[in-house]
Write a protein that holds these residues in place. Structure first.
Motif, PDB file in Angstrom:
ATOM      1  N   PRO A 125      -8.403  -9.518  -4.129  1.00  0.00           N
ATOM      2  CA  PRO A 125      -7.542 -10.701  -4.013  1.00  0.00           C
ATOM      3  C   PRO A 125      -7.580 -11.615  -5.238  1.00  0.00           C
ATOM      4  O   PRO A 125      -6.540 -12.138  -5.647  1.00  0.00           O
ATOM      5  CB  PRO A 125      -8.115 -11.401  -2.776  1.00  0.00           C
ATOM      6  N   ALA A 126      -8.763 -11.815  -5.829  1.00  0.00           N
ATOM      7  CA  ALA A 126      -8.852 -12.684  -7.005  1.00  0.00           C
ATOM      8  C   ALA A 126      -8.068 -12.089  -8.170  1.00  0.00           C
ATOM      9  O   ALA A 126      -7.298 -12.793  -8.847  1.00  0.00           O
ATOM     10  CB  ALA A 126     -10.308 -12.894  -7.389  1.00  0.00           C
ATOM     11  N   ALA A 127      -8.242 -10.802  -8.424  1.00  0.00           N
ATOM     12  CA  ALA A 127      -7.554 -10.159  -9.541  1.00  0.00           C
ATOM     13  C   ALA A 127      -6.049 -10.140  -9.328  1.00  0.00           C
ATOM     14  O   ALA A 127      -5.270 -10.329 -10.268  1.00  0.00           O
ATOM     15  CB  ALA A 127      -8.098  -8.742  -9.730  1.00  0.00           C
ATOM     16  N   ALA A 128      -5.610  -9.910  -8.082  1.00  0.00           N
ATOM     17  CA  ALA A 128      -4.184  -9.910  -7.782  1.00  0.00           C
ATOM     18  C   ALA A 128      -3.595 -11.309  -7.940  1.00  0.00           C
ATOM     19  O   ALA A 128      -2.487 -11.489  -8.478  1.00  0.00           O
ATOM     20  CB  ALA A 128      -3.949  -9.390  -6.366  1.00  0.00           C
ATOM     21  N   HIS A 129      -4.312 -12.307  -7.489  1.00  0.00           N
ATOM     22  CA  HIS A 129      -3.830 -13.686  -7.520  1.00  0.00           C
ATOM     23  C   HIS A 129      -3.625 -14.166  -8.951  1.00  0.00           C
ATOM     24  O   HIS A 129      -2.603 -14.802  -9.256  1.00  0.00           O
ATOM     25  CB  HIS A 129      -4.839 -14.587  -6.801  1.00  0.00           C
ATOM     26  N   PHE A 130      -4.573 -13.865  -9.826  1.00  0.00           N
ATOM     27  CA  PHE A 130      -4.507 -14.378 -11.195  1.00  0.00           C
ATOM     28  C   PHE A 130      -3.890 -13.383 -12.179  1.00  0.00           C
ATOM     29  O   PHE A 130      -3.640 -13.753 -13.335  1.00  0.00           O
ATOM     30  CB  PHE A 130      -5.905 -14.754 -11.674  1.00  0.00           C
TER      31      PHE A 130
ATOM     32  N   ARG B 258       3.334  -6.454   7.088  1.00  0.00           N
ATOM     33  CA  ARG B 258       3.321  -5.354   6.110  1.00  0.00           C
ATOM     34  C   ARG B 258       1.872  -4.900   5.904  1.00  0.00           C
ATOM     35  O   ARG B 258       1.035  -5.684   5.419  1.00  0.00           O
ATOM     36  CB  ARG B 258       3.931  -5.813   4.795  1.00  0.00           C
ATOM     37  N   VAL B 259       1.612  -3.640   6.233  1.00  0.00           N
ATOM     38  CA  VAL B 259       0.250  -3.105   6.231  1.00  0.00           C
ATOM     39  C   VAL B 259       0.153  -1.996   5.189  1.00  0.00           C
ATOM     40  O   VAL B 259       0.947  -1.050   5.201  1.00  0.00           O
ATOM     41  CB  VAL B 259      -0.147  -2.552   7.615  1.00  0.00           C
ATOM     42  N   ALA B 260      -0.823  -2.114   4.308  1.00  0.00           N
ATOM     43  CA  ALA B 260      -1.086  -1.079   3.298  1.00  0.00           C
ATOM     44  C   ALA B 260      -2.530  -0.631   3.419  1.00  0.00           C
ATOM     45  O   ALA B 260      -3.350  -1.292   4.052  1.00  0.00           O
ATOM     46  CB  ALA B 260      -0.809  -1.611   1.894  1.00  0.00           C
TER      47      ALA B 260
ATOM     48  N   VAL C 108      -5.627  -4.448  -5.355  1.00  0.00           N
ATOM     49  CA  VAL C 108      -4.744  -5.263  -6.190  1.00  0.00           C
ATOM     50  C   VAL C 108      -3.310  -4.747  -6.111  1.00  0.00           C
ATOM     51  O   VAL C 108      -2.352  -5.514  -5.918  1.00  0.00           O
ATOM     52  CB  VAL C 108      -5.236  -5.269  -7.651  1.00  0.00           C
ATOM     53  N   ASP C 109      -3.139  -3.445  -6.234  1.00  0.00           N
ATOM     54  CA  ASP C 109      -1.801  -2.859  -6.210  1.00  0.00           C
ATOM     55  C   ASP C 109      -1.118  -3.105  -4.869  1.00  0.00           C
ATOM     56  O   ASP C 109       0.071  -3.424  -4.812  1.00  0.00           O
ATOM     57  CB  ASP C 109      -1.894  -1.353  -6.491  1.00  0.00           C
ATOM     58  N   CYS C 110      -1.870  -2.971  -3.776  1.00  0.00           N
ATOM     59  CA  CYS C 110      -1.306  -3.216  -2.449  1.00  0.00           C
ATOM     60  C   CYS C 110      -0.866  -4.671  -2.302  1.00  0.00           C
ATOM     61  O   CYS C 110       0.222  -4.959  -1.784  1.00  0.00           O
ATOM     62  CB  CYS C 110      -2.326  -2.865  -1.370  1.00  0.00           C
ATOM     63  N   LEU C 111      -1.708  -5.599  -2.740  1.00  0.00           N
ATOM     64  CA  LEU C 111      -1.376  -7.020  -2.601  1.00  0.00           C
ATOM     65  C   LEU C 111      -0.197  -7.394  -3.495  1.00  0.00           C
ATOM     66  O   LEU C 111       0.697  -8.146  -3.072  1.00  0.00           O
ATOM     67  CB  LEU C 111      -2.596  -7.868  -2.944  1.00  0.00           C
ATOM     68  N   GLN C 112      -0.166  -6.891  -4.715  1.00  0.00           N
ATOM     69  CA  GLN C 112       0.928  -7.231  -5.614  1.00  0.00           C
ATOM     70  C   GLN C 112       2.246  -6.597  -5.174  1.00  0.00           C
ATOM     71  O   GLN C 112       3.314  -7.036  -5.609  1.00  0.00           O
ATOM     72  CB  GLN C 112       0.581  -6.823  -7.040  1.00  0.00           C
ATOM     73  N   SER C 113       2.165  -5.598  -4.295  1.00  0.00           N
ATOM     74  CA  SER C 113       3.376  -4.980  -3.735  1.00  0.00           C
ATOM     75  C   SER C 113       3.789  -5.622  -2.422  1.00  0.00           C
ATOM     76  O   SER C 113       4.705  -5.134  -1.758  1.00  0.00           O
ATOM     77  CB  SER C 113       3.148  -3.477  -3.538  1.00  0.00           C
ATOM     78  N   GLY C 114       3.103  -6.712  -2.036  1.00  0.00           N
ATOM     79  CA  GLY C 114       3.558  -7.492  -0.900  1.00  0.00           C
ATOM     80  C   GLY C 114       2.848  -7.286   0.411  1.00  0.00           C
ATOM     81  O   GLY C 114       3.296  -7.813   1.442  1.00  0.00           O
TER      82      GLY C 114
END
Length: 565
Positions: free
Chosen positions: A166-171, A108-110, A142-148
């Motif tokens: 990545p840090a903000a998405a992870h936590f 999955r590529v964003a 963050v939005d891309c990572l949290q959407s998978g």
């Protein structure tokens, strides 16, 4: 999430070690792998690439790395974030999807877009430019990572943003978690340049046990924003308070380090050795970001050429004056810019011809390629039998080359679109920060108590001090640090702006400011305009100011004997 998230780096610039992505994926545990491929000069290179091929404009080496490593990353559950999209993040995302399909991986590529302001450059007051890209922050990532997304590619985000995201998405950080965000920005600033955090370009490099093939760094970021900088076990290089300090001082100004999401207080940071190749970064304080975004503006400045005359032996100054007079008289039309620089690389009574020789550089620039082409270089060659004794040059006649000009611009953050484009094509608009604060320099840092007088010895500054220097457009910075509290007390009182001008006479004509960073035992100098109009303009011998710090370390001054090793 309460455990640390492990974020690695595999690229510090476009052209870094191609094998680094595989090395980082195979070398140990990671949650995310990031890469920084962009710099001011890179944007110019990609701009010229896009002129030749509208489908280009991104870092092709990233695709080569993914062809080798995309399956490995998926098997290990490592997600990849990189700014390799350059001027065409959508094009790179499409290429990564095609690669994923070819390899049968279903990745999955964003991507993140909106930074490219070229179509609006004139309306925004930037004039006729080749590239115009705003520095975006981390929230699109963050939005891309949290959407998978498994892979996120961006255009011109700030270098640290690929780590902050990545840090903000992870936590699940909020946009006003300024201290946490500042900690991630600072950790990102340390690892963004790759091996510079593990012993590369390090002032005390002789103390590093193995620099033959140093490993790339990673940051273990915690929910409170603190981090540990380390590297995979068994890899070369070193992570120490010194290597981390050196990178923290790279390309900064004062105690405030502005990013689109937070202004990190560099003067709040504390470093602690936690064991072999582990350095903790704690205490980061964050403030609201500034209301404007910086914009990277590149344009074609014209054409440039250089002839270098070799002057050997006696009467160097007279030989230089003669050929300078002859060449300027011989030119049919004078170029818009004509600069002479005599490098006294010669030594008296030298035992080799090379060490008996000085180099006289004549550099010309003009919008008309004819004025800096063969009519210029041929005029120099025609002097071969008519000028100073021992006449020769370092290269045959040649045509001029295109050069670029960099300058920064600024635009209200709300005027820049910031869009997360997901794997399924859906788009999310990322709003600009609504809590902002005008950026102001830190100018109230008190001096430490001065050392008492005592015996001194005249030795190089680098006997006790490290340094790291670099470029920001036409400006350069030199960060200088020492290792003990007593050395810091001496450095803060001794290495002033007048002292710097005396030690480095080439800085005398420029505005120089000094900033204190007591927690790092460091001072940072910013020298405005010394690099002309950016690295591609090549205004001086060291156009990226990478050696300025080492020149300063080599200069001699009186240092108290009690501070010497």
């Amino acid at each position: 999430m309460t455990g640390a998230v492990r974020i690695g780096n595999c690229s510090g610039f476009y052209g870094d070690r191609l094998a680094a992505m595989r090395e980082m994926l195979e070398g140990g545990e990671l949650d995310y792998l990031t890469g920084d491929y962009l710099a001011e000069l890179t944007m110019l290179i990609l701009g010229r690439d896009r002129m030749k091929n509208p489908e280009g404009g991104y870092a092709k080496t990233f695709l080569r790395q993914l062809e080798d490593c995309l399956g490995l990353a998926q098997d290990k559950g490592v997600r990849i974030v990189a700014n390799a999209g350059g001027l065409n993040p959508a094009g790179l995302a499409a290429a990564v999807r095609a690669l994923s399909d070819k390899l049968g991986l279903g990745v999955r590529v964003a991507h993140v877009e909106g930074d490219d302001l070229l179509g609006r450059a004139a309306d925004l007051g930037f004039g006729d430019v080749l590239t115009a890209n705003a520095y975006l922050g981390a929230w699109g990532i963050v939005d891309c990572l949290q959407s998978g997304a498994d892979v996120v590619v961006t255009g011109r985000v700030t270098d640290a943003s690929v780590i902050v995201g990545p840090a903000a998405a992870h936590f699940g950080w909020r946009r006003t978690d300024y201290d946490r965000l500042a900690g991630a920005v600072i950790a990102g600033h340390v690892i963004e340049c790759g091996i510079q955090a593990t012993g590369g370009n390090y002032a005390f490099f002789t103390e590093v046990a193995d620099l033959t093939h140093p490993g790339f760094p990673l940051a273990e970021v915690h929910d409170d924003g603190s981090a540990v900088i380390t590297k995979h076990p068994g890899t070369g290089g070193q992570v120490s308070v010194g290597t981390v300090t050196s990178q923290l001082l790279y390309e900064i100004t004062d105690g405030r380090y502005a990013n689109p999401d937070v202004t990190a207080r560099m003067d709040s940071v504390r470093l602690t050795e936690q064991g072999t190749d582990r350095v903790a970064i704690t205490g980061a304080v964050g403030e609201p970001p500034p209301p404007t975004l910086k914009v990277s503006l590149n344009s074609i400045g014209g054409f440039r050429n250089t002839v270098t005359f070799v002057l050997t032996g006696l009467d160097i100054e007279a030989k230089a004056a003669l050929v300078r007079r002859q060449l300027e008289a011989a030119l049919p039309t004078r170029p818009a810019e004509l600069q002479w620089n005599l490098a006294r690389t010669d030594h008296p009574d030298a035992d080799t011809e090379e060490t008996a020789s000085a180099l006289l550089h004549c550099t010309v620039r003009d919008a008309d390629p004819a004025k800096v082409g063969r009519q210029f270089t041929s005029a120099g060659i025609e002097l071969a039998l008519a000028s100073y004794p021992g006449f020769h040059v370092t290269a045959p006649p040649g045509d001029g080359q295109v050069y670029g000009v960099f300058r920064p611009g600024y635009v209200a953050a709300g005027k820049v679109p910031h869009v997360a484009v997901h794997a399924d094509g859906t788009r999310t608009d990322i709003p600009a920060a609504d809590d902002t604060r005008e950026l102001r320099p830190v100018d109230d840092t008190p001096l430490p108590e001065a050392l008492p007088d005592g015996r001194t010895r005249r030795v190089p500054l680098g006997t006790i001090a490290g340094a790291r220097s670099g470029d920001k457009g036409g400006n350069a910075n030199i960060g200088v640090w020492v290792r003990t509290e007593e050395q810091w007390r001496w450095l803060a009182h001794t290495l002033t702006v007048p002292a710097l001008r005396q030690l480095l006479p080439e800085t005398a004509e420029f505005t120089v400011t000094r900033h204190l960073l007591p927690n790092l035992y460091a001072v940072n100098f910013v020298i405005e305009g010394i690099l002309g109009e950016g690295v591609a303009y090549a205004a001086r011998f060291d156009p990226q100011a990478k050696g300025l710090g080492e020149w300063l370390r080599a200069r001699h001054l009186d240092i108290p004997e009690r501070l010497l090793p």
